[in-house]
Design a protein around this motif. Structure first.
Motif, short mmCIF file in Angstrom:
data_model
loop_
_atom_site.label_atom_id
_atom_site.label_comp_id
_atom_site.label_asym_id
_atom_site.label_seq_id
_atom_site.Cartn_x
_atom_site.Cartn_y
_atom_site.Cartn_z
N THR A 4 95.60 -40.72 101.69
CA THR A 4 95.83 -39.73 100.65
C THR A 4 97.09 -40.06 99.87
N GLU A 5 96.98 -39.97 98.53
CA GLU A 5 98.14 -40.19 97.66
C GLU A 5 98.38 -38.94 96.84
N THR A 6 99.64 -38.56 96.66
CA THR A 6 100.03 -37.44 95.82
C THR A 6 101.03 -37.94 94.79
N VAL A 7 100.80 -37.60 93.52
CA VAL A 7 101.73 -37.96 92.45
C VAL A 7 102.57 -36.75 92.13
N ILE A 8 103.89 -36.88 92.22
CA ILE A 8 104.80 -35.78 91.93
C ILE A 8 104.88 -35.60 90.42
N GLY A 10 106.01 -34.87 86.75
CA GLY A 10 107.26 -35.04 86.04
C GLY A 10 108.01 -36.31 86.40
N THR A 11 107.69 -36.89 87.55
CA THR A 11 108.40 -38.10 87.94
C THR A 11 107.48 -39.31 88.04
N GLY A 12 106.21 -39.06 88.34
CA GLY A 12 105.28 -40.16 88.52
C GLY A 12 105.40 -40.84 89.86
N ILE A 13 106.26 -40.33 90.75
CA ILE A 13 106.45 -40.91 92.08
C ILE A 13 105.19 -40.67 92.91
N ILE A 14 104.73 -41.72 93.56
CA ILE A 14 103.53 -41.61 94.39
C ILE A 14 103.96 -41.51 95.86
N GLU A 17 100.53 -39.53 102.09
CA GLU A 17 100.28 -38.79 103.32
C GLU A 17 101.46 -37.98 103.85
N ASN A 18 102.58 -37.86 103.15
CA ASN A 18 103.71 -37.13 103.71
C ASN A 18 104.09 -35.90 102.90
N VAL A 19 103.30 -35.56 101.87
CA VAL A 19 103.59 -34.38 101.06
C VAL A 19 102.47 -33.38 101.31
N LYS A 20 102.82 -32.24 101.88
CA LYS A 20 101.84 -31.20 102.16
C LYS A 20 102.35 -29.89 101.58
N GLY A 21 101.48 -29.14 100.96
CA GLY A 21 101.83 -27.81 100.48
C GLY A 21 102.71 -27.83 99.24
N ASN A 22 103.39 -26.72 99.02
CA ASN A 22 104.24 -26.56 97.85
C ASN A 22 105.62 -27.15 98.10
#
Length: 66
Positions: A4-8, A10-14, A17-22
């Motif tokens: 799983t990948e999450t893009v933050i 406003g920053t574009g940081i990828i 697997e370590n970002v969950k929730g708000n």
């Protein structure tokens, strides 16, 4: 294990697997202010809560506590 990948926003940081929730992005200088004892940990928590409640349409944070 998932890939799983999450893009933050406003920053574009990828993040993988370590970002969950708000979460909120805060200026790193705030941690320096805590270390220099210019603000307290409680001040930081209040800042983060107000940041979470900030409304772009009104231009201020609207909390549920008067």
């Amino acid at each position: 294990m998932s890939n799983t990948e999450t893009v933050i926003q406003g920053t574009g940081i990828i993040c993988k697997e370590n970002v969950k929730g708000n979460f909120e992005i805060m200026p790193m200088e705030l941690l320096d202010y805590v270390q220099l004892e210019l603000i307290t940990h409680t001040d930081l928590v209040v800042y983060m809560k107000l940041l979470q409640l900030y409304n772009n349409d009104y231009g201020y944070a609207y909390s549920t506590i008067p």
